[in-house]
Design a protein around this motif. Structure first.
Motif, PDB file in Angstrom:
ATOM      1  N   SER A   1     -46.462   5.005 -49.743  1.00  0.00           N
ATOM      2  CA  SER A   1     -47.135   3.730 -49.997  1.00  0.00           C
ATOM      3  C   SER A   1     -48.296   3.925 -50.964  1.00  0.00           C
ATOM      4  CB  SER A   1     -47.639   3.120 -48.686  1.00  0.00           C
ATOM      5  OG  SER A   1     -48.556   3.990 -48.042  1.00  0.00           O
ATOM      6  N   LEU A   2     -48.518   2.907 -51.793  1.00  0.00           N
ATOM      7  CA  LEU A   2     -49.538   2.967 -52.836  1.00  0.00           C
ATOM      8  C   LEU A   2     -50.723   2.087 -52.468  1.00  0.00           C
ATOM      9  CD1 LEU A   2     -47.263   2.606 -55.996  1.00  0.00           C
ATOM     10  CD2 LEU A   2     -48.184   4.720 -55.041  1.00  0.00           C
ATOM     11  N   ASP A   3     -51.923   2.603 -52.675  1.00  0.00           N
ATOM     12  CA  ASP A   3     -53.107   1.773 -52.583  1.00  0.00           C
ATOM     13  C   ASP A   3     -54.064   2.204 -53.691  1.00  0.00           C
ATOM     14  OD1 ASP A   3     -53.496   4.195 -51.320  1.00  0.00           O
ATOM     15  OD2 ASP A   3     -54.767   3.419 -49.721  1.00  0.00           O
ATOM     16  N   PHE A   4     -54.135   1.369 -54.706  1.00  0.00           N
ATOM     17  CA  PHE A   4     -54.984   1.615 -55.872  1.00  0.00           C
ATOM     18  C   PHE A   4     -54.661   2.949 -56.555  1.00  0.00           C
ATOM     19  CE2 PHE A   4     -57.391  -0.996 -52.826  1.00  0.00           C
ATOM     20  CZ  PHE A   4     -57.537  -2.143 -53.584  1.00  0.00           C
ATOM     21  N   PRO A   5     -53.413   3.141 -56.980  1.00  0.00           N
ATOM     22  CA  PRO A   5     -53.021   4.445 -57.539  1.00  0.00           C
ATOM     23  C   PRO A   5     -53.693   4.805 -58.852  1.00  0.00           C
ATOM     24  CG  PRO A   5     -51.253   2.845 -57.821  1.00  0.00           C
ATOM     25  CD  PRO A   5     -52.262   2.208 -56.907  1.00  0.00           C
ATOM     26  N   THR A   6     -54.067   3.809 -59.671  1.00  0.00           N
ATOM     27  CA  THR A   6     -54.760   4.158 -60.914  1.00  0.00           C
ATOM     28  C   THR A   6     -56.164   4.694 -60.609  1.00  0.00           C
ATOM     29  OG1 THR A   6     -55.201   1.776 -61.130  1.00  0.00           O
ATOM     30  CG2 THR A   6     -53.496   2.711 -62.527  1.00  0.00           C
ATOM     31  N   TYR A   7     -56.855   4.064 -59.665  1.00  0.00           N
ATOM     32  CA  TYR A   7     -58.130   4.614 -59.207  1.00  0.00           C
ATOM     33  C   TYR A   7     -57.926   6.019 -58.662  1.00  0.00           C
ATOM     34  CZ  TYR A   7     -61.550   0.735 -59.209  1.00  0.00           C
ATOM     35  OH  TYR A   7     -62.459  -0.225 -59.564  1.00  0.00           O
ATOM     36  N   GLY A   8     -56.922   6.171 -57.791  1.00  0.00           N
ATOM     37  CA  GLY A   8     -56.684   7.470 -57.164  1.00  0.00           C
ATOM     38  C   GLY A   8     -56.442   8.562 -58.180  1.00  0.00           C
ATOM     39  N   CYS A   9     -55.624   8.275 -59.186  1.00  0.00           N
ATOM     40  CA  CYS A   9     -55.361   9.273 -60.232  1.00  0.00           C
ATOM     41  C   CYS A   9     -56.650   9.682 -60.927  1.00  0.00           C
ATOM     42  CB  CYS A   9     -54.391   8.703 -61.262  1.00  0.00           C
ATOM     43  SG  CYS A   9     -52.671   8.704 -60.757  1.00  0.00           S
ATOM     44  N   ALA A  10     -57.457   8.701 -61.293  1.00  0.00           N
ATOM     45  CA  ALA A  10     -58.701   9.001 -61.999  1.00  0.00           C
ATOM     46  C   ALA A  10     -59.640   9.830 -61.136  1.00  0.00           C
ATOM     47  CB  ALA A  10     -59.380   7.703 -62.432  1.00  0.00           C
ATOM     48  N   LEU A  11     -59.794   9.443 -59.890  1.00  0.00           N
ATOM     49  CA  LEU A  11     -60.693  10.167 -58.987  1.00  0.00           C
ATOM     50  C   LEU A  11     -60.240  11.600 -58.768  1.00  0.00           C
ATOM     51  CD1 LEU A  11     -61.280   7.319 -56.384  1.00  0.00           C
ATOM     52  CD2 LEU A  11     -63.010   8.267 -57.914  1.00  0.00           C
ATOM     53  N   ILE A  12     -58.938  11.804 -58.605  1.00  0.00           N
ATOM     54  CA  ILE A  12     -58.438  13.154 -58.354  1.00  0.00           C
ATOM     55  C   ILE A  12     -58.496  14.018 -59.607  1.00  0.00           C
ATOM     56  CG2 ILE A  12     -56.366  14.476 -57.750  1.00  0.00           C
ATOM     57  CD1 ILE A  12     -57.936  13.261 -55.383  1.00  0.00           C
ATOM     58  N   LEU A  13     -58.254  13.441 -60.760  1.00  0.00           N
ATOM     59  CA  LEU A  13     -58.415  14.218 -61.989  1.00  0.00           C
ATOM     60  C   LEU A  13     -59.864  14.684 -62.150  1.00  0.00           C
ATOM     61  CD1 LEU A  13     -56.230  12.249 -64.559  1.00  0.00           C
ATOM     62  CD2 LEU A  13     -55.902  14.614 -63.831  1.00  0.00           C
TER      63      LEU A  13
END
Length: 351
Positions: free
Chosen positions: A89-101
C-alpha cells in the motif's frame, strides 16, 4: 551559532527516547491517528530522515533501529519500486522517496550506511514529475511540479502539485548531476517561479483556483493566491536546491517576506482567515522545522530572535513523556509521531 542549552539538549533526548519507543516490532512507525498512515511507509520515512539529522555519535548508537526501519521499507520497495508499506500500500510515495534519498545519503556519510536502491527511487521521482510522459504540457500551471502520484497512477490529471513535496524532492536530487536530474530541475524552475507571488512570498501551488492554497486568494477571480509562512520557507528551499543563493533576487524577496513577519505562535500569512479555520496553528511544527533549516538565509539581526523564539515555544509545549502534539488536526500534527519528528528537527537545526 548559539550554544545548545542544557534544557534544549534534555528536550531533544526526551523527544528522541519517546519516538524510538514507538518503533513497532516490524521496524516501522505506524500512525494510530490516521488510517491512511497506519501502513507506516510515510511516517517511517519521516522518522528516518529525522534520525539522519542527528550527530554521528547518536546515529551510530541507534544504528540497529535504523537498519530495522530500512528492512521494514524493503519489502514494499521490492513490490512497488517505490516507498511503500510491506503489503504494497502507498501513502505519499513521492514524499517517501525524497525523504529516504535524503536520509540514506546523510547516513552513508555519517555512519557508512549502505542503501541498495537510491537509483530506483530517483527513477521513480523522474517518472512522477508532471511532464509530457504523464500527459502534461508547458502551458499548464502544474507542469514541472510533483504531486502524490507516480508515473503509472494517472495520465493528464493531478492530485495537485505543491511546494512542500517539490522542495523535498529538489533537495533529495540536489547532489545528482545526471542528465535526468538536470532535466528535472530545468522543468521545475518554471513551476517554482509560478508559486512565487508579487509580494515575494510563496503560495502552496500555482494551480488556478486550487483549494490547496490554504491562505486563499488575493482577488475575487481566485487567480492570485496569498502567500503564507510554511509555503514561503519551502519556496526558499526550492530556490536553494535549484542553485540560487542569498544574492539572487528571488531568494532576497522571499527572505524579505519572512523577515517582515516574525510571528511564531502562529504561521504568518493566515491573518485574514477566520480563527476557526485553524490553519494558522495547524502547520506550526512543520513551519518551525522548515524555518530552522533556512535560518542562515535570514538577516543576521533576525536570527537570534527566531532561534530563541522557536526553542522557547518547543520547550514549553513538550509533554511530560517527551512527545509533542498539535492541538489542531488541520495538517495531521495532532498525530504525535508527526509533530514530534518536526519538533525535534526544528531543535536540531535551530543552532
Amino acid at each position: 551559532m548559539n550554544q545548545i542549552s542544557a534544557d534544549r539538549t534534555a528536550a531533544i533526548d526526551r523527544g528522541l527516547a519517546w519516538l524510538l519507543k514507538q518503533q513497532a516490532a516490524d521496524g516501522g512507525w505506524h500512525s494510530q491517528a490516521y488510517g491512511q498512515l497506519k501502513g507506516g511507509a510515510a511516517v517511517t520515512s519521516l522518522v528516518l530522515e529525522l534520525l539522519s539529522q542527528f550527530p554521528v555519535a547518536t546515529a551510530k548508537m541507534h544504528e540497529p533501529v535504523i537498519e530495522r526501519a530500512f528492512r521494514f521499507l524493503g519489502t514494499g520497495l521490492e513490490k512497488k519500486k517505490t516507498i511503500a508499506a510491506p503489503d504494497g500500500s502507498l501513502d505519499f510515495p513521492t514524499y517517501g522517496c525524497a525523504l529516504i534519498l535524503t536520509a540514506s545519503a546523510q547516513l552513508a556519510e555519517k555512519i557508512g550506511f549502505k542503501f541498495k536502491s537510491p537509483q530506483l527511487l530517483r527513477d521513480y521521482l523522474f517518472g512522477a514529475q508532471l511532464l509530457e510522459p504523464r500527459g502534461f504540457t508547458p502551458d499548464q500551471a502544474s507542469y514541472g511540479g510533483w504531486d502524490f502520484l507516480g508515473a503509472g497512477d494517472a495520465m493528464g490529471i493531478t492530485t495537485g502539485t505543491n511546494v512542500s513535496v517539490v522542495a523535498h524532492i529538489l533537495e533529495a536530487l540536489s547532489l545528482d548531476r545526471s542528465a535526468a536530474a538536470d532535466k528535472a530541475r530545468a522543468a521545475a524552475k518554471g513551476w517554482v517561479a509560478r508559486c512565487q507571488q508579487p509580494d515575494g512570498g510563496f503560495a502552496f501551488t500555482p494551480e488556478p483556483m486550487s483549494l490547496n492554497n490554504k491562505a486563499e486568494f488575493a482577488d475575487e477571480a481566485r487567480a492570485r493566491p496569498r502567500s503564507y509562512g510554511s509555503a514561503t520557507v519551502d519556496g526558499v528551499r526550492c530556490l536553494l536546491a535549484l542553485g540560487q543563493t542569498a544574492e539572487n533576487d528571488d531568494v532576497k524577496q522571499a527572505v524579505a517576506w519572512l523577515s517582515k513577519r516574525p510571528v511564531l505562535d502562529v504561521v504568518p500569512g493566515f491573518e485574514d482567515l477566520p480563527a476557526e479555520t485553524d490553519w494558522r496553528r495547524g502547520l506550526r511544527f512543520y513551519y518551525y522545522s522548515g524555518l530552522s533549516a533556512i535560518l542562515p538565509q535570514l538577516p543576521q539581526a533576525d536570527r537570534p530572535g527566531r532561534q530563541q523564539g522557536i526553542e522557547k515555544i518547543l520547550l514549553k509545549e513538550q509533554q511530560a513523556d517527551g512527545r509533542w502534539q498539535n492541538e489542531s488536526d488541520r495538517m495531521r500534527e495532532n498525530d504525535p509521531l508527526i509533530a514530534t519528528a518536526f519538533a525535534l528537527s526544528a531543535l536540531l537545526r535551530n543552532v
